[in-house]
Motif scaffolding. Structure first.
Motif, PDB file in Angstrom:
ATOM      1  N   HIS A 298      79.861  41.499  31.343  1.00  0.00           N
ATOM      2  CA  HIS A 298      78.946  42.596  31.280  1.00  0.00           C
ATOM      3  C   HIS A 298      79.887  43.799  31.836  1.00  0.00           C
ATOM      4  O   HIS A 298      79.558  44.860  31.342  1.00  0.00           O
ATOM      5  CB  HIS A 298      77.935  42.238  32.417  1.00  0.00           C
ATOM      6  CG  HIS A 298      76.813  43.424  32.819  1.00  0.00           C
ATOM      7  ND1 HIS A 298      76.070  44.028  31.913  1.00  0.00           N
ATOM      8  CD2 HIS A 298      76.861  44.295  33.903  1.00  0.00           C
ATOM      9  CE1 HIS A 298      75.462  45.173  32.293  1.00  0.00           C
ATOM     10  NE2 HIS A 298      75.697  45.204  33.714  1.00  0.00           N
ATOM     11  N   CYS A 299      80.774  43.708  32.780  1.00  0.00           N
ATOM     12  CA  CYS A 299      81.632  44.540  33.258  1.00  0.00           C
ATOM     13  C   CYS A 299      82.627  45.396  31.982  1.00  0.00           C
ATOM     14  O   CYS A 299      82.890  46.516  31.862  1.00  0.00           O
ATOM     15  CB  CYS A 299      82.686  44.270  34.329  1.00  0.00           C
ATOM     16  SG  CYS A 299      81.800  43.935  35.862  1.00  0.00           S
TER      17      CYS A 299
ATOM     18  N   ALA B  12      73.882  51.175  30.564  1.00  0.00           N
ATOM     19  CA  ALA B  12      73.149  50.110  31.408  1.00  0.00           C
ATOM     20  C   ALA B  12      72.138  49.622  31.158  1.00  0.00           C
ATOM     21  O   ALA B  12      71.793  48.288  30.912  1.00  0.00           O
ATOM     22  CB  ALA B  12      73.382  50.583  32.938  1.00  0.00           C
TER      23      ALA B  12
ATOM     24  N   MET C 185      80.410  47.360  29.643  1.00  0.00           N
ATOM     25  CA  MET C 185      80.063  48.638  30.301  1.00  0.00           C
ATOM     26  C   MET C 185      81.325  49.622  30.490  1.00  0.00           C
ATOM     27  O   MET C 185      81.173  50.725  30.099  1.00  0.00           O
ATOM     28  CB  MET C 185      79.543  48.512  31.901  1.00  0.00           C
ATOM     29  CG  MET C 185      78.190  47.818  32.084  1.00  0.00           C
ATOM     30  SD  MET C 185      76.949  49.072  31.717  1.00  0.00           S
ATOM     31  CE  MET C 185      77.257  50.531  33.078  1.00  0.00           C
TER      32      MET C 185
ATOM     33  N   CYS D 223      79.948  49.516  38.043  1.00  0.00           N
ATOM     34  CA  CYS D 223      80.475  49.991  36.764  1.00  0.00           C
ATOM     35  C   CYS D 223      80.068  51.221  36.638  1.00  0.00           C
ATOM     36  O   CYS D 223      80.640  52.081  35.975  1.00  0.00           O
ATOM     37  CB  CYS D 223      79.906  48.842  35.671  1.00  0.00           C
ATOM     38  SG  CYS D 223      80.663  47.257  35.566  1.00  0.00           S
TER      39      CYS D 223
ATOM     40  N   THR E 130      76.241  46.378  38.097  1.00  0.00           N
ATOM     41  CA  THR E 130      75.924  47.372  37.318  1.00  0.00           C
ATOM     42  C   THR E 130      76.412  48.974  37.956  1.00  0.00           C
ATOM     43  O   THR E 130      76.784  49.633  37.284  1.00  0.00           O
ATOM     44  CB  THR E 130      74.419  47.212  36.832  1.00  0.00           C
ATOM     45  OG1 THR E 130      74.268  45.990  35.763  1.00  0.00           O
ATOM     46  CG2 THR E 130      74.105  48.465  35.998  1.00  0.00           C
ATOM     47  N   ARG E 131      75.698  48.737  39.239  1.00  0.00           N
ATOM     48  CA  ARG E 131      75.903  49.969  39.995  1.00  0.00           C
ATOM     49  C   ARG E 131      77.338  50.435  40.195  1.00  0.00           C
ATOM     50  O   ARG E 131      77.848  51.484  40.297  1.00  0.00           O
ATOM     51  CB  ARG E 131      75.295  49.866  41.467  1.00  0.00           C
ATOM     52  CG  ARG E 131      73.550  50.013  41.107  1.00  0.00           C
ATOM     53  CD  ARG E 131      73.028  49.782  42.531  1.00  0.00           C
ATOM     54  NE  ARG E 131      71.494  49.856  42.398  1.00  0.00           N
ATOM     55  CZ  ARG E 131      70.800  49.501  43.446  1.00  0.00           C
ATOM     56  NH1 ARG E 131      71.143  49.275  44.498  1.00  0.00           N
ATOM     57  NH2 ARG E 131      69.657  49.817  43.148  1.00  0.00           N
TER      58      ARG E 131
ATOM     59  N   THR F 199      67.009  48.282  39.550  1.00  0.00           N
ATOM     60  CA  THR F 199      68.583  48.238  39.841  1.00  0.00           C
ATOM     61  C   THR F 199      69.205  49.843  39.680  1.00  0.00           C
ATOM     62  O   THR F 199      70.205  49.871  40.286  1.00  0.00           O
ATOM     63  CB  THR F 199      69.119  47.636  38.319  1.00  0.00           C
ATOM     64  OG1 THR F 199      68.855  45.998  38.298  1.00  0.00           O
ATOM     65  CG2 THR F 199      70.794  47.725  38.198  1.00  0.00           C
TER      66      THR F 199
ATOM     67  N   LEU G  64      71.396  45.567  29.816  1.00  0.00           N
ATOM     68  CA  LEU G  64      70.543  44.724  30.615  1.00  0.00           C
ATOM     69  C   LEU G  64      69.094  44.457  29.752  1.00  0.00           C
ATOM     70  O   LEU G  64      68.696  43.186  30.189  1.00  0.00           O
ATOM     71  CB  LEU G  64      70.071  45.639  32.047  1.00  0.00           C
ATOM     72  CG  LEU G  64      71.132  46.002  32.978  1.00  0.00           C
ATOM     73  CD1 LEU G  64      70.741  46.875  34.176  1.00  0.00           C
ATOM     74  CD2 LEU G  64      71.666  44.751  33.543  1.00  0.00           C
TER      75      LEU G  64
ATOM     76  N   TYR H 255      73.617  41.166  39.408  1.00  0.00           N
ATOM     77  CA  TYR H 255      73.643  42.139  38.080  1.00  0.00           C
ATOM     78  C   TYR H 255      73.531  43.596  38.727  1.00  0.00           C
ATOM     79  O   TYR H 255      74.073  44.567  38.082  1.00  0.00           O
ATOM     80  CB  TYR H 255      72.737  41.711  36.968  1.00  0.00           C
ATOM     81  CG  TYR H 255      73.433  40.861  36.151  1.00  0.00           C
ATOM     82  CD1 TYR H 255      74.390  41.250  35.129  1.00  0.00           C
ATOM     83  CD2 TYR H 255      73.477  39.547  36.008  1.00  0.00           C
ATOM     84  CE1 TYR H 255      74.984  40.550  34.078  1.00  0.00           C
ATOM     85  CE2 TYR H 255      74.024  38.740  34.987  1.00  0.00           C
ATOM     86  CZ  TYR H 255      74.767  39.242  34.178  1.00  0.00           C
ATOM     87  OH  TYR H 255      75.254  38.412  33.207  1.00  0.00           O
ATOM     88  N   THR H 256      72.529  43.917  39.608  1.00  0.00           N
ATOM     89  CA  THR H 256      72.266  44.919  40.343  1.00  0.00           C
ATOM     90  C   THR H 256      73.479  45.657  40.535  1.00  0.00           C
ATOM     91  O   THR H 256      73.963  46.870  40.529  1.00  0.00           O
ATOM     92  CB  THR H 256      71.261  45.022  41.096  1.00  0.00           C
ATOM     93  OG1 THR H 256      70.104  44.641  40.524  1.00  0.00           O
ATOM     94  CG2 THR H 256      71.051  46.503  41.934  1.00  0.00           C
TER      95      THR H 256
END
Length: 351
Positions: free
Chosen positions: A46-47, A172, A50, A93, A90-91, A190, A176, A86-87
């Protein structure tokens, strides 16, 4: 890009997770490690989606897990631990993306060159370049065939490159929702926004990605190519470079083939331009090639090593990702630099 999502954590493990969660909240680092270890690979992927860089993904995941460890007391269990992580990731990233900007490929910087550029093609150090992603970083054999297919589809080079054209919030939201299967309400939480904003971001993101990603994914193409035939294509491509055989190389390419080599800014489009570059540079000016087959971004790839002669050491040169159309190569993306080899578990030199 087809819509896909990865399965949530196995509910059979939830009892053990609850025990470890309680211990982790009490400061047990080992318990926290047991909680996050099964999710590390998917969070790392995921990173990468992103941020477009394996090295940035390493740093972002490390920072995010540190944030999660320090903020674990704030996790109230209203969502799954996976969703909460994941929240946090994601924040993290989004913070990184805001400071480092989007990643690019040479095709994003200007038109193609119609002949080999021998002068004025020095590496551009002031551009944040997209990098390759090792398939070994994706979830392993515990994932079923369909899940492994989806994981590879979600890191394909064209898709990740298209994501870099989106603002962080749109990137994002798309990942997601379409890749990971979170609801618009979960994404709104998120990203500290409204479901209306999420749906708007999704609509804009899908439009841009659809314009830039081929309708047929590489996974769809590769499913129709026999494994033996695929290995033969890779071997023949590598052999053409090692033997300086232009005819053998051309026979493998589509008429509209492209070849780019980040961090070099110039790139080539069409069989004539690509052939001229190949003949002028890798087939004649590079003394000796060796290779190791690998895979990157869910696609076949070749790690190339360059030497001064056939008998001496060959040093890590590039990870070349092959994009196929049918049984021919339509795109060659050669990521130049030895720093790409370490994430692939490849040696710095062949002796």
């Amino acid at each position: 890009m087809s819509e896909f999502s990865f399965p949530a954590q196995d509910t059979a493990a939830m009892g053990a997770e609850d025990v470890d969660l309680g211990k982790a909240r009490d400061g047990d680092n080992g318990a926290f490690t047991r909680l996050v270890t099964p999710l590390r690979r998917e969070l790392h992927a995921h990173c990468y989606r992103m941020l477009g860089s394996t090295h940035d993904a390493d740093d972002a995941l490390q920072d995010a897990l540190l944030r999660a460890w320090r903020g674990l007391a704030r996790f109230e269990g209203r969502s799954s631990l996976r969703t909460w992580l994941y929240t946090v990731v994601t924040r993290t990233c989004l913070d990184v993306a805001e400071t480092r900007g989007k990643r690019a490929l040479p095709v994003d910087l200007g038109p193609s060159s119609d002949h080999a550029v021998l002068d004025g093609n020095a590496p551009l150090a002031d551009v944040a370049w997209l990098g390759p992603y090792p398939d070994a970083n994706l979830s392993g054999s515990q994932a079923g065939p369909d899940a492994r297919y989806e994981q590879r589809e979600a890191v394909e080079l064209a898709f990740v490159a298209a994501l870099q054209h989106l603002p962080g919030n749109q990137r994002a939201a798309l990942l997601l929702f379409d890749v990971l299967g979170f609801s618009a309400a979960e994404i709104a939480t998120t990203m500290n926004t409204s479901t209306t904003s999420v749906n708007s971001a999704l609509a804009r993101a899908r439009k841009i990605v659809a314009e830039k990603v081929p309708s047929r994914t590489q996974q769809q193409t590769l499913r129709n190519v026999d494994d033996g035939r695929l290995r033969k294509i890779v071997a023949e491509y590598a052999a053409a470079l090692e033997n300086g055989d232009a005819d053998a190389l051309v026979a493998l390419l589509t008429d509209d083939v492209t070849w780019s080599m980040p961090p070099l800014p110039h790139w080539y489009h069409g069989i004539e331009a690509v052939t001229d570059f190949a003949v002028q540079v890798p087939l004649t000016r590079c003394p000796s090639w060796r290779h190791v087959p690998t895979s990157a971004n869910g696609q076949p790839a070749v790690a190339f090593y360059l030497g001064n002669d056939a008998t001496g050491p060959h040093l890590a040169w590039s990870i070349t990702v092959l994009t196929l159309r049918g049984e021919h190569i339509s795109d060659l993306t050669s990521f130049i630099g030895p720093d790409h080899f370490t994430p692939f578990g490849l040696p710095a030199a062949l002796h």
